[in-house]
Design a protein around this motif. Sequence first.
Motif, short mmCIF file in Angstrom:
data_model
loop_
_atom_site.label_atom_id
_atom_site.label_comp_id
_atom_site.label_asym_id
_atom_site.label_seq_id
_atom_site.Cartn_x
_atom_site.Cartn_y
_atom_site.Cartn_z
N LEU A 23 12.32 -1.25 16.40
CA LEU A 23 11.14 -0.61 15.82
C LEU A 23 10.23 -0.04 16.91
CD1 LEU A 23 9.31 0.01 13.40
CD2 LEU A 23 8.32 -2.27 13.65
N ALA A 24 9.95 -0.85 17.94
CA ALA A 24 9.08 -0.39 19.02
C ALA A 24 9.71 0.77 19.78
CB ALA A 24 8.79 -1.54 19.98
N SER A 25 11.03 0.74 19.96
CA SER A 25 11.71 1.81 20.70
C SER A 25 11.65 3.14 19.95
CB SER A 25 13.17 1.42 20.96
OG SER A 25 13.26 0.24 21.72
N LEU A 26 11.90 3.09 18.64
CA LEU A 26 11.86 4.32 17.85
C LEU A 26 10.45 4.90 17.78
CD1 LEU A 26 14.27 3.36 14.92
CD2 LEU A 26 14.77 4.74 16.93
N VAL A 27 9.47 4.02 17.62
CA VAL A 27 8.08 4.50 17.60
C VAL A 27 7.71 5.12 18.94
CG1 VAL A 27 5.68 3.79 17.42
CG2 VAL A 27 7.36 2.91 15.80
N LEU A 28 8.08 4.45 20.04
CA LEU A 28 7.76 4.97 21.37
C LEU A 28 8.48 6.30 21.62
CD1 LEU A 28 6.35 4.54 24.07
CD2 LEU A 28 8.38 3.29 24.86
N GLY A 29 9.72 6.44 21.14
CA GLY A 29 10.43 7.70 21.29
C GLY A 29 9.73 8.84 20.58
N ARG A 30 9.18 8.57 19.38
CA ARG A 30 8.41 9.60 18.67
C ARG A 30 7.14 9.94 19.42
NH1 ARG A 30 11.90 12.09 15.33
NH2 ARG A 30 13.10 10.55 14.13
N VAL A 31 6.48 8.93 19.96
CA VAL A 31 5.24 9.17 20.70
C VAL A 31 5.51 10.01 21.95
CG1 VAL A 31 3.39 8.07 22.01
CG2 VAL A 31 4.11 7.12 19.81
N LEU A 32 6.61 9.70 22.64
CA LEU A 32 6.95 10.44 23.87
C LEU A 32 7.55 11.81 23.59
CD1 LEU A 32 8.48 7.53 25.99
CD2 LEU A 32 6.21 8.55 26.22
N ARG A 33 7.89 12.09 22.33
CA ARG A 33 8.43 13.40 21.92
C ARG A 33 9.72 13.75 22.66
NH1 ARG A 33 3.00 17.24 21.54
NH2 ARG A 33 1.90 15.96 20.01
N VAL A 34 10.66 12.81 22.64
CA VAL A 34 11.96 13.08 23.28
C VAL A 34 12.95 13.72 22.31
CG1 VAL A 34 11.71 11.32 25.05
CG2 VAL A 34 12.63 10.69 22.82
N GLU A 35 12.44 14.12 21.13
CA GLU A 35 13.21 14.88 20.14
C GLU A 35 14.52 14.18 19.75
OE1 GLU A 35 11.73 17.27 18.79
OE2 GLU A 35 10.09 17.53 20.21
N GLU A 36 15.68 14.82 20.04
CA GLU A 36 16.96 14.26 19.60
C GLU A 36 17.35 12.99 20.35
OE1 GLU A 36 18.04 17.46 22.65
OE2 GLU A 36 16.52 17.08 21.13
N TYR A 37 16.62 12.63 21.41
CA TYR A 37 16.94 11.44 22.18
C TYR A 37 16.12 10.22 21.74
CZ TYR A 37 19.57 14.43 25.33
OH TYR A 37 20.48 15.31 25.85
N VAL A 38 15.48 10.29 20.59
CA VAL A 38 14.73 9.12 20.08
C VAL A 38 15.65 7.91 19.91
CG1 VAL A 38 13.46 8.24 18.09
CG2 VAL A 38 12.87 10.46 19.05
N PRO A 39 16.85 8.05 19.29
CA PRO A 39 17.73 6.87 19.19
C PRO A 39 18.15 6.32 20.54
CG PRO A 39 18.43 8.58 17.66
CD PRO A 39 17.41 9.19 18.56
N GLU A 40 18.17 7.17 21.58
CA GLU A 40 18.57 6.72 22.91
C GLU A 40 17.62 5.66 23.46
OE1 GLU A 40 21.02 6.53 26.19
OE2 GLU A 40 21.33 7.72 24.39
#
Length: 400
Positions: free
Chosen positions: A101-118
Amino acid sequence: MPEVPERMTHVLRRRNDPVVVQTFRSTVAAVLAYVAALRLTSDPAPLLAPLTALLVVQVTLYATLTNGMRRVVSVVAGVLIAVAFSELVGLTWWSLGLLILASLVLGRVLRVEEYVPEVAISGMLVLGVTHVTETAYVRVAETVIGAVVGTVLNLVLAPPVFVQPASAAIEDLAGRMHRLLTDISCRTAQVNRQEAVGWLHEARRLDQDIVRIDGELSRAEESTRLNPRVRQGELARLVLRSGLDTLEICAVVLRTLCRSLADLAIEREGEEGGVYPDEVAAPLCELLNDVARAVDGFGRLITAQVSASAERAEEELAQALLDGRAARERIARLLVEEMRRRPDRWQLQGALLANIDRLLDELDVERRSQMLAESLDRYQERRRERRQQPQALWHRIRGA
């Protein structure tokens, strides 16, 4: 032997094909990243480095840089979260859920686009090992190596510029519209319902071509960004984009024009003669020919502005528009008489004239020059705003 030059020509033509470029660069970047990771890390099989290179390397330099930055940021973010969780709670079912959960939210915040699951993937892989710190270091190092190798490869071997294929596709679109208008002009006097409906279907198919060309133009625009081989990439982008926008409007108007002709043909079905009497059909044929010349000249003008001098193309377009407007005035007077004879068809006649007027207005040389000037002004204004943003931020920090 005669087939050899033909094959060589085909190979040279395919050299700048996006699929060929992507395949070659990805392969070379993956191998180089693997070799570099073998030398710079302790991992005996550093497959993450070539994997990163495969994901990072794109057809254009701009896409490669953005993909590289997003992947590195996503991996580093996931590793940092995993290290924090391993120190605090370790691996349990609920800590794994919190980590994802924290990783996916942080990925959205950082705007890594298609690399959010990464972000979540990196966190889970690091959290599930015994030596967290060592695994985290290796994963970040291999990711950085793969991203750097892919970026450097595109810097050393500058990717091709796809402006010419995009301009050729736009010119081909204008050519199709020219052929459709020419076909309509040749059959105006004796058109039947089947032919008119066929024109309407052909005009509708232009929408599919516009969608495809829009994708090619987007790739061409991307290939000019940060590319050392391009000097006036922004000008070429504005010329092609504004040209495609104009042709898209013309395609919509042409579809409406074909709809009007189809309705007229359906109304005349079973009657003798064509849609219009001979005294109206001949001037209308001339008018549609002039509009067809204008559309074709517009397509060649866009290509000329990108590749060579545009003076001749602009003169031919201006002459075609001048002839078209003169023919439009003649046909307008004849259609007034036609509407007096058939007042029930005045809406269709008026729609026909309105569509031709719109086509001539959209292709106008002065209108296009004004649009380009406004686009350049907006681009310069955006550049000034981007340059002023760091200064404004610094002033706010100092004020605080």
